[in-house]
Design a protein around this motif. Sequence first.
Motif, PDB file in Angstrom:
ATOM      1  N   ALA A 120       0.777  -1.189   0.073  1.00 11.72           N
ATOM      2  CA  ALA A 120       0.020   0.145   0.009  1.00 11.72           C
ATOM      3  C   ALA A 120       0.792   1.306  -0.127  1.00 11.72           C
ATOM      4  N   ALA A 121       1.965   1.387   0.826  1.00 10.78           N
ATOM      5  CA  ALA A 121       2.884   2.424   0.820  1.00 10.78           C
ATOM      6  C   ALA A 121       3.490   2.699  -0.644  1.00 10.78           C
ATOM      7  N   LEU A 122       3.916   1.505  -1.298  1.00 10.27           N
ATOM      8  CA  LEU A 122       4.338   1.435  -2.445  1.00 10.27           C
ATOM      9  C   LEU A 122       3.292   2.306  -3.519  1.00 10.27           C
ATOM     10  N   ALA A 123       2.224   1.668  -3.363  1.00  6.10           N
ATOM     11  CA  ALA A 123       1.117   2.184  -4.160  1.00  6.10           C
ATOM     12  C   ALA A 123       0.906   3.818  -3.968  1.00  6.10           C
ATOM     13  N   ARG A 124       0.981   4.235  -2.851  1.00  4.52           N
ATOM     14  CA  ARG A 124       0.848   5.619  -2.630  1.00  4.52           C
ATOM     15  C   ARG A 124       1.703   6.432  -3.509  1.00  4.52           C
ATOM     16  N   GLN A 125       3.268   5.971  -3.257  1.00 10.00           N
ATOM     17  CA  GLN A 125       4.262   6.658  -3.693  1.00 10.00           C
ATOM     18  C   GLN A 125       4.117   6.748  -5.382  1.00 10.00           C
ATOM     19  N   ASN A 126       3.760   5.625  -5.875  1.00  8.98           N
ATOM     20  CA  ASN A 126       3.495   5.816  -7.267  1.00  8.98           C
ATOM     21  C   ASN A 126       2.390   6.790  -7.683  1.00  8.98           C
ATOM     22  N   TYR A 127       1.540   6.637  -7.009  1.00  6.89           N
ATOM     23  CA  TYR A 127       0.282   7.672  -7.132  1.00  6.89           C
ATOM     24  C   TYR A 127       0.776   9.147  -6.990  1.00  6.89           C
ATOM     25  N   GLU A 128       1.441   9.454  -6.100  1.00  8.02           N
ATOM     26  CA  GLU A 128       1.785  10.652  -5.839  1.00  8.02           C
ATOM     27  C   GLU A 128       3.026  11.209  -6.906  1.00  8.02           C
ATOM     28  N   ARG A 129       3.696  10.175  -7.247  1.00  2.00           N
ATOM     29  CA  ARG A 129       4.855  10.748  -8.128  1.00  2.00           C
ATOM     30  C   ARG A 129       4.127  10.985  -9.505  1.00  2.00           C
ATOM     31  N   LYS A 135       0.841  16.950 -13.603  1.00  2.00           N
ATOM     32  CA  LYS A 135       0.855  18.498 -13.650  1.00  2.00           C
ATOM     33  C   LYS A 135       1.546  19.168 -14.791  1.00  2.00           C
ATOM     34  N   VAL A 136       2.718  18.225 -15.011  1.00  2.00           N
ATOM     35  CA  VAL A 136       3.542  19.121 -16.136  1.00  2.00           C
ATOM     36  C   VAL A 136       3.459  18.308 -17.544  1.00  2.00           C
ATOM     37  N   GLN A 137       2.215  17.861 -17.532  1.00  2.00           N
ATOM     38  CA  GLN A 137       1.895  17.150 -18.755  1.00  2.00           C
ATOM     39  C   GLN A 137       2.966  16.071 -19.067  1.00  2.00           C
ATOM     40  N   ALA A 146      -5.021   4.674 -13.012  1.00  2.00           N
ATOM     41  CA  ALA A 146      -4.550   3.406 -12.654  1.00  2.00           C
ATOM     42  C   ALA A 146      -3.857   3.221 -11.261  1.00  2.00           C
ATOM     43  N   ASP A 147      -3.027   4.286 -11.113  1.00  2.00           N
ATOM     44  CA  ASP A 147      -2.306   4.502  -9.765  1.00  2.00           C
ATOM     45  C   ASP A 147      -3.123   4.602  -8.793  1.00  2.00           C
ATOM     46  N   ALA A 148      -4.342   5.499  -8.948  1.00  2.00           N
ATOM     47  CA  ALA A 148      -5.212   5.766  -7.795  1.00  2.00           C
ATOM     48  C   ALA A 148      -6.066   4.273  -7.511  1.00  2.00           C
ATOM     49  N   ALA A 149      -6.457   3.745  -8.593  1.00  2.00           N
ATOM     50  CA  ALA A 149      -7.077   2.425  -8.368  1.00  2.00           C
ATOM     51  C   ALA A 149      -6.224   1.463  -7.596  1.00  2.00           C
ATOM     52  N   ASN A 150      -4.901   1.209  -8.061  1.00  2.00           N
ATOM     53  CA  ASN A 150      -4.157   0.352  -7.307  1.00  2.00           C
ATOM     54  C   ASN A 150      -3.948   0.698  -5.868  1.00  2.00           C
TER      55      ASN A 150
END
Length: 380
Positions: A120-129, A135-137, A146-150
């Motif tokens: 779960a911690a890894l999934a959060r890091q991927n989502y935040e990154r 934001k910068v396209q 997909a990251d949010a769903a994971n």
Amino acid sequence: MTKGTTKRMIVMLLLVGLVFGGIYGFQQFRNKMIQKAIKGQGMPPQAVSTTVAQTSVWQPAVEAVGNLRAASGASLAAEVGGLVTAIHFESGETVKAGQLLVELNAAPLKAQLEQLKAAAALARQNYERDSAQLKVQALSQAAVDADAANLKSAQAQVAAQEATIAQKSIRAPFAGRLGIRQIDLGQFLAAGATIVNLQKLDPMYLDFSVPQTQIDLVHVGDKIAVQTSAMPGRTFTGSISAIEPLVDTATRNLRIRARIPNAKGELLPGMFATARVDEGGKREYITLPNSAIAYNPYGSTVYIVKDGGKGADGKPKLSVEQRFVTTGATRGDQVAVLTGLKAGETVVTAGQLKLHNGAPVFVNNSVPAANNPNPEVKDE
């Protein structure tokens, strides 16, 4: 036919006439003698027992029997199976709501939980990154979704594992008194197996039924007195807390529930108890022993003893008068008479079967009728 034959026939007819005439005359004479005897002497008087109708002060009440039950009660059991690693209670102990009672082996589940937390911690890091790159396209919206769903899936797996671990700890669902412990340390406890019984003894509930004819005598909030044979001479007070809004079609009874404070825990679930609900103030009723009333489909009747003066032998001549009465509530051996009777009148309590209106009687009160408002059952 010769003259001799004719004479013999005439003689025979005369003899037959005399015989039948004698029989008829004897019957008429006997009937006259019987009628004369009945008119002169009358039917023999019947022996009866009597009592005098008296006015008594009654407290109208509804009495019923029922069973006591706890305000809350449950047989505690584990939702999942496991090895018993810790027991935190003793038999008969009083516990608080949420208190830990039993722990089952949850070590493997806790190890898996750490693995799920890492995922779960890894999934959060991927989502935040990926959200920052979006934001910068530098990344598409689909990748971030997909990251949010994971992340949500990983968090749900952590929550499910924590819930499974929580099931390994059995806690008291409410405050109360525990029963006898049914498990031991180190045994394997199957899912659904009973651990211990828990009862909340204060307050107690008494469930009882009253007939539909007494529905108007009980109301929510009415005071109630409760007695049980387990504690003779003790009376517990409570109040009616609920009335079933449905009459049982099989018994025509209405279920009532009363709430009884039980701070000391003296009353226990399953006890048999008697409930009494007083209705209104005290009233005066004319009372009779229940044996004095003849209950018939066309109405209830009693026999009143009338004094007809003295006979030729100097003894009082007594007769009876049948009278219709309206009965009310009962109390032990007594019944209240609402109409048809006055206080002070003498009423037959035994021997009514051979009586009719105007029948002569004589009184024999050697065996008085039962007339106790509070009879007690005696062990023979």
